[in-house]
Design an enzyme around this catalytic site. Structure first.
Site, PDB file in Angstrom:
ATOM      1  N   HIS A   1       1.810 -19.394 -43.056  1.00  0.00           N
ATOM      2  CA  HIS A   1       2.171 -18.822 -44.356  1.00  0.00           C
ATOM      3  C   HIS A   1       2.906 -19.817 -45.243  1.00  0.00           C
ATOM      4  CE1 HIS A   1       6.411 -17.725 -43.320  1.00  0.00           C
ATOM      5  NE2 HIS A   1       5.936 -17.418 -42.136  1.00  0.00           N
TER       6      HIS A   1
ATOM      7  N   GLU B   1       4.252 -13.500 -46.633  1.00  0.00           N
ATOM      8  CA  GLU B   1       4.316 -13.024 -45.251  1.00  0.00           C
ATOM      9  C   GLU B   1       5.679 -12.408 -44.957  1.00  0.00           C
ATOM     10  OE1 GLU B   1       5.320 -13.243 -40.930  1.00  0.00           O
ATOM     11  OE2 GLU B   1       6.273 -14.302 -42.574  1.00  0.00           O
TER      12      GLU B   1
HETATM   13 ZN    ZN Z   1       6.903 -17.058 -40.323  1.00  0.00          ZN
HETATM   14 ZN    ZN Z   2       9.775 -15.798 -40.964  1.00  0.00          ZN
END
Ligand code: ZN
Ligand code: ZN
Ligand code: ZN
Ligand code: ZN
Lengths: 454, 454
Positions: free
Chosen positions: A268, A313
């Site tokens: 991410h 995320e």
């Molecule tokens: Zn992460």
């Molecule tokens: Zn994290």
């Protein structure tokens, strides 16, 4: 017999030769691409909070870098997210022993009144003991949860104590608490509080929800143990601030067979705002991208490799969910994500069809020279963003980093570039290169994975 | 011959028997007093900035504790100090890569204008290169000093790099700098900036003078190396706020011979305000007090032991200077201070008359079983507060702790109780107990020490 032999030999021809995989893997031990991405992203962008201007700059940075590296179909797939701002947080013990405490807001925390709030502290040693509390004892007080996190190589204690962070604020709110302080979900002894996501369950009114640095949690616990009433003053300006744009950045290495299904790898792009998100998760996007580039540069693979730098995320797997909605109609061969730092990979786990387990042997052989063992149980492999996509029944392989020091740094201001060890980072790139060399060229289907198998 | 023998035997009779010293030393390895003082002071008072209300509460706490331990003549000797408040400090790179930086003010730093100041950064890799700079290149800019501190067991690199902190701000100010940022004088990799004292030399106008956490100094250095102009925005509210009362807390173990001279031991009660001053220097007052109590409880020593918990050390050795002025007429046999944490003591140094060196042998013998060696060169022993008193020519013995991790923590928010190792703390108490058992009962004079000998 001839026909059967031809059917067998056709997939075998498509497979990467073990010596080619080994050569690619070993060459990756001198990789510089992963370091350059990690260094560049953390230096030139820095913190990349979901939905922030910095996350938007990071997407542009990612597009430029992925194009420069030679990937195809480089693009941003945007989506909206609720935007939460940390603001400032301060706290002090007012009585009996006046002194400041170091803490930070948890995701989705509410603010205190502008002038702050002052209340008595009531301590609980577990989420269960809080759940069992008399609401009359909690009402109007500041709840303090004092659980401790254990150091483990696989990070498995995060599941247990992470629950305290995710659920504690809603439980405290429903009991009428004025605010909640949790001991940081972390294994360090620094004045560096660990933030993280939590969300308000149905009927829970948002209250200030903050994490104390571990030395401050120790201190508040010692003060409480003296047996006198303890009063704390809190100020926090955290707030929800509407909707913002986030997005996934995607790049591809097109495969020879467009129908063979996609091998999705990534990590991410967003990070919490306290650090520069080096181990969580600049390293993850860097490692997977560097490995994909090595495969691309070695010649076209059988299957398409899709590299995804997920957005948002940290605040609730928004990038994974957006990806699933947009791409659920496409054929995916395999998902694999790197989101556990960049220390040495020591094992790999699988969530594949039982019938595909023999197909894991060439991968195990390719990873063994790096000190990586296949975990004995099938069904444990997952990932953060890809957990959303995995629900569709797609196979997953997880390369597991050593997590011994991960939770010293995770979600703290200390998640900075100096915490990434270049030597271990290169071992990661080598492992991911081997993974891609084997799986992107292996015609064996690893699925279907039965629902609930992981 | 008889007369000479009597003259020799009389001192010998006063000396502690080696086996008594050994028994006291070994019993101290189970000490609890030093931990209780360290834990109590850091928990019940917390940070103890020179001149603050907290330092005043700490003096009252000290008086109560020293009386409860059974010491005589427990008292506060007050003095005035200039009071400096840290206030808040924040900073961010504005261009080319916007992101926050973690930093804190150095002692006596000026504030920025209320709205902050924004200026281009100019980096220097040493104090000497700053001194050699063209004022036209520095004028109106934010100076950034990027020296690095080395880890050493004896902490000796602090002398070299500490100079950057102490002198850099005045040099920058005289060159017309708008502000100065220094890399923290510390050996860690945490977002925990190291504060510390500096003072404005004649003609230097106070400017904002701040220390970046080491990861932030790394970051700013990386950004500068990209070669584009770098602009930083700073806000700091540090200020001088008049005069305040500080004080030394003193307690005694009266000796059998009031004319034999005082053995002065102690540390400093004040601390910087970022941490709770556990290693700097709650541990120091705790160790020396615990050792003095052990000698007191074992029977009256020959010489008076005076335990001093100095006030306002951090901001400029005010407690040491006040003590010297008030007590310079009294006979002091020996000075010894603990102000280097509480990790294992590994050596001792002396600043005594050359003629007194043979008298160090019983002490060396008593310390050797703890793994402590006599440093070969006489004249190196000193201390922070006692350096003021040492100028009068009084002998000094210095028990040196292992400083390998001291400058990871020194003057940061991370100087908290969890950094004190109870096992090593007890080794310290044992060493100090041996030191007092030998020196408070040894009729040998350790002086006079020639001026400039240390
Ligand atoms: Zn992460
Ligand atoms: Zn994290
Ligand atoms: Zn000190
Ligand atoms: Zn100090």
């Amino acid at each position: 017999a001839l026909a059967a032999s031809a059917a067998l030999s056709s997939p075998l021809l498509a497979q990467a030769k073990p010596e080619e995989t080994a050569a690619l893997r070993d060459a990756a031990l001198t990789d510089t691409v992963a370091w350059d991405i990690t260094e560049g992203l953390t230096t030139e962008i820095g913190p990349r909070l979901a939905g922030s201007d910095a996350e938007a700059r990071a997407r542009d940075w990612a597009v430029a870098r992925l194009k420069a590296l030679g990937f195809s179909n480089v693009r941003i797939e945007p989506f909206e997210v609720p935007y939460w701002e940390r603001g400032e947080a301060s706290a002090a013990i007012v009585a009996p022993y006046p002194q400041p405490l170091v803490l930070t807001a948890l995701g989705n925390s509410a603010a205190t009144p502008t002038k702050g709030l002052t209340a008595e502290v009531i301590g609980f040693d577990s989420l269960d003991s809080l759940k069992a509390a008399d609401p009359a004892a909690v009402k109007g007080k500041i709840v303090f949860l004092t659980h401790r996190m254990a150091v483990t190589q696989d990070g498995s204690h995060y599941g247990t104590v992470g629950k305290v962070r995710r659920e504690g604020p809603s439980v405290a709110s429903k009991l009428g608490a004025a605010a909640i302080l949790i001991r940081s979900i972390g294994t360090d002894h620094h004045r560096a509080p660990h933030t993280g996501s939590q969300s308000w369950s149905d009927g829970a009114q948002p209250i200030p929800a903050l994490a104390l640095a571990n030395p401050d949690a120790d201190q508040l616990e010692r003060v409480l143990k003296r047996g006198k009433p303890v009063t704390v003053a809190l100020k926090a300006t955290a707030r929800m601030a509407g909707k913002r744009l986030s997005g996934n950045v995607i790049a591809e290495v097109p495969g020879r067979d467009p129908d063979a299904g996609i091998v999705l790898v990534g990590g991410h792009l967003d990070s919490w705002d306290q650090g520069t998100g080096a181990i969580d998760d600049a390293a993850g996007v860097a490692i997977t991208t560097a490995a994909a580039k090595r495969i691309m540069d070695a010649g076209q693979p059988l299957r398409t490799i899709r590299v995804v730098w997920f957005g948002s995320e940290e605040i609730g797997l928004f990038g994974g969910a957006a990806y699933r909605e947009k791409h659920k109609g496409e054929k995916h061969h395999l998902l694999a994500e790197s989101d556990f730092g960049a220390d040495r990979i020591w094992r790999f786990q699988t969530s594949v069809a039982e019938a595909a387990l023999p197909a894991m042997k060439p991968l195990a052989a390719a990873l063994a020279p790096l000190g990586i063992q296949l975990a004995p149980r099938n069904g444990d492999a997952s990932g953060s963003d890809i957990s959303e996509i995995q629900k569709l029944g797609i196979p997953v392989i997880e390369l597991g980093q050593d997590g011994t020091r991960y939770f010293d740094l995770h979600h703290t201001p200390d998640d900075t570039l100096d915490k990434v060890d270049p030597v271990q980072l290169r071992q990661n790139v080598a492992a991911w290169t081997a993974l891609l060399s084997v799986t992107a060229n292996d015609p064996t289907d690893y699925g279907p994975v039965p629902p609930g198998a992981h």
